[in-house]
Design an enzyme around this catalytic site. Structure first.
Site, PDB file in Angstrom:
ATOM      1  N   PHE A 135       0.861  -1.193   0.000  1.00  0.00           N
ATOM      2  CA  PHE A 135       0.000   0.000   0.000  1.00  0.00           C
ATOM      3  C   PHE A 135       0.889   1.232   0.000  1.00  0.00           C
ATOM      4  CE2 PHE A 135      -2.416   3.485   1.793  1.00  0.00           C
ATOM      5  CZ  PHE A 135      -3.563   3.423   1.031  1.00  0.00           C
ATOM      6  N   ASP A 220       9.191   2.656   1.825  1.00  0.00           N
ATOM      7  CA  ASP A 220       8.004   3.379   2.292  1.00  0.00           C
ATOM      8  C   ASP A 220       7.837   3.101   3.784  1.00  0.00           C
ATOM      9  OD1 ASP A 220       5.485   4.224   3.013  1.00  0.00           O
ATOM     10  OD2 ASP A 220       4.497   3.554   1.179  1.00  0.00           O
ATOM     11  N   LYS A 249       2.641   9.464   8.661  1.00  0.00           N
ATOM     12  CA  LYS A 249       1.754   9.192   9.792  1.00  0.00           C
ATOM     13  C   LYS A 249       2.186   9.761  11.154  1.00  0.00           C
ATOM     14  CE  LYS A 249      -1.024   5.587   7.811  1.00  0.00           C
ATOM     15  NZ  LYS A 249      -0.593   4.961   6.574  1.00  0.00           N
TER      16      LYS A 249
HETATM   17  C1  LIG Z   1      -0.965   5.168   5.174  1.00  0.00           C
HETATM   18  C2  LIG Z   1       0.068   4.799   4.184  1.00  0.00           C
HETATM   19  C3  LIG Z   1       0.279   5.563   3.005  1.00  0.00           C
HETATM   20  C4  LIG Z   1      -0.625   6.710   2.611  1.00  0.00           C
HETATM   21  O1  LIG Z   1      -0.608   7.756   3.504  1.00  0.00           O
HETATM   22  P1  LIG Z   1      -1.718   8.929   3.394  1.00  0.00           P
HETATM   23  O2  LIG Z   1      -1.293   9.912   4.424  1.00  0.00           O
HETATM   24  O3  LIG Z   1      -3.045   8.291   3.668  1.00  0.00           O
HETATM   25  O4  LIG Z   1      -1.640   9.458   2.007  1.00  0.00           O
HETATM   26  C5  LIG Z   1       1.328   5.210   2.192  1.00  0.00           C
HETATM   27  N1  LIG Z   1       2.131   4.169   2.483  1.00  0.00           N
HETATM   28  C6  LIG Z   1       1.959   3.421   3.587  1.00  0.00           C
HETATM   29  C7  LIG Z   1       2.901   2.297   3.870  1.00  0.00           C
HETATM   30  C8  LIG Z   1       0.913   3.696   4.467  1.00  0.00           C
HETATM   31  O5  LIG Z   1       0.719   2.932   5.546  1.00  0.00           O
END
Ligand SMILES: *Cc1c(COP(=O)(O)O)cnc(C)c1O
Length: 401
Positions: A135, A220, A249
């Site tokens: 994701f 990421d 986050k």
């Molecule tokens: C939550 C998340 C995203 C997206 O972040 P947003 O602030 O919702 O755009 C991208 N990569 C990972 C691994 C995530 O957990």
């Protein structure tokens, strides 16, 4: 136990992209949230791994109030004080030698990484390889980087230049590479995909392949970064040094701010005008991030996440109804026994005053505050034990789907 709270806010004015619970939260403090009826809940999700210092942390509150009465925003056409300090601190936590671009979200941090990879590699070498089950965000490009084809379908055609390979499969990665590939983008723990950690062997192999072929290894860490997994960044525990690291986050503890860090020579592929953001790095969000990082260092949150994570994982493993626990630090997935529906269990836990996330149909995700106390962990485990015992009772399970 009555399910629906009395005072539920009408969400009809909102686009129906979420189907939220009936609960309406009005206040939070530490690991606790309070709804419109004054009922208290133990928050073991932290707004999806965002409020890592708990709700209303006094240091963050003070920084936000100070910024609000001093200077919120000027644009990036001028210099301001907090942003570069946050960047220097992040670079230090990442081992130095890099530069930072600030954003407002995880998806934007990844967008920066994707554009940076293209600028660094040059025309004709623009493909980014990511993993199935990953994701990376909801914008068109990060949606295509996200290795979940069923999420793509309604939005085709998506931006070109993305390729997906089986997670944790080195051969699959090698056979997906050709001269059009610029970078590999991976999560250290697939969070949204069900809390699946990478192995150190996998990450080491990806690092070696990227070095051999002169590709960027982009990690990421939007969900895993900043202490959550028991290291400042999860890739450090996996023993690799990436070329690009994205985060968001937990960086603002609820104030929207993200960042894309890159090795300095890679970062310098960007020239003025190549990329931008109106809000990114503004004094308001950067002040929050500075308070977050200072507090995280003072509390040594990686060590706390390791300790509390072991206690929580051991407690989960001992529960009837949990067959396996996976994850790192305080990012845990609990696989439920056959016949248990994670959505039913999470809904019952909410009614019982515990917030957890049904991350897959058969697994719960837990991501409490990194400052969670032993007592709070034990209370959460006791609630979950009761919920699982009730769910396993055929007559009162409520499993009617
Ligand atoms: C939550 C998340 C995203 C997206 O972040 P947003 O602030 O919702 O755009 C991208 N990569 C990972 C691994 C995530 O957990």
């Amino acid at each position: 136990m009555s399910a629906a709270p009395v005072n539920t806010v009408d969400i009809a004015p909102l686009m129906p992209t979420y189907a939220p619970n009936d609960v309406t939260f009005v206040r939070g403090e530490g690991s606790w949230l309070y709804d419109t009826d004054g009922k208290e809940y133990l928050d073991f999700l932290s707004g999806l791994a965002v409020t890592s210092l708990g709700h209303s942390h006094p240091a963050v509150t003070a920084a936000v109030c100070e910024a609000a009465s001093t200077l919120l925003h000027t644009s990036n056409l001028f210099r301001t004080v907090p942003g570069p300090r946050v960047a220097a601190k992040l670079d230090e936590l990442l081992g130095g030698g890099g530069k930072v671009f600030f954003t407002n979200s995880g998806a934007e941090s990844n967008e920066c990484a994707l554009k940076l990879a293209r600028k660094w590699a040059g025309h004709g070498r623009h493909v980014v390889v990511s993993a199935f089950g990953s994701f990376h965000g909801r914008t068109l490009a990060t949606l295509h980087a996200t290795g979940q084809p069923e999420k793509h379908e309604a939005f085709q055609p998506l931006p070109e230049g993305f390729r997906h390979v089986a997670w944790s499969d080195v051969d699959a990665l090698e056979s997906a590479l050709d001269p059009t590939v610029a970078a590999v983008l991976l999560e250290p723990v697939q969070g949204e995909g069900g809390v699946h950690p990478a192995t150190a062997e996998y990450f080491a192999a990806v690092r070696r392949i990227c070095d051999e072929r002169n590709l960027l290894f982009m990690v990421d860490e939007v969900q895993t970064g900043l202490g959550r997994t028991g290291a400042w960044f999860a890739h450090q525990a996996l023993g690799v040094r990436p070329d690009v690291v994205t985060m968001a986050k937990a960086l603002g503890n609820g104030v929207p701010i993200g960042a894309c860090w890159a090795r300095a020579d890679v970062a310098d592929s960007f020239r003025p005008g190549d990329h931008g953001t109106t809000y990114g790095g503004q004094p308001f969000a950067a002040s929050a991030a500075l308070a977050v990082l200072e507090t995280m260092q003072a509390e040594d949150v990686p060590a706390r996440a390791r300790r509390a994570g072991s206690r929580l994982a051991e407690g989960l493993e001992a529960l009837d109804g949990v067959v396996a626990v996976r994850g790192m630090g305080l990012l845990l997935g609990a696989e439920l026994a056959a016949g248990l529906d994670s959505r039913v269990v999470a809904a019952a836990a909410l009614v019982a005053g515990l917030i957890v996330n049904p991350v897959t149909p058969t697994a719960l995700r837990l991501a409490p505050s990194l400052l969670v106390t032993d007592d709070e962990i034990d209370r959460a485990l006791a609630i979950l034990a009761g919920v699982l015992a009730a769910a396993a009772e055929p007559n009162v399970s409520g499993r009617d789907q």
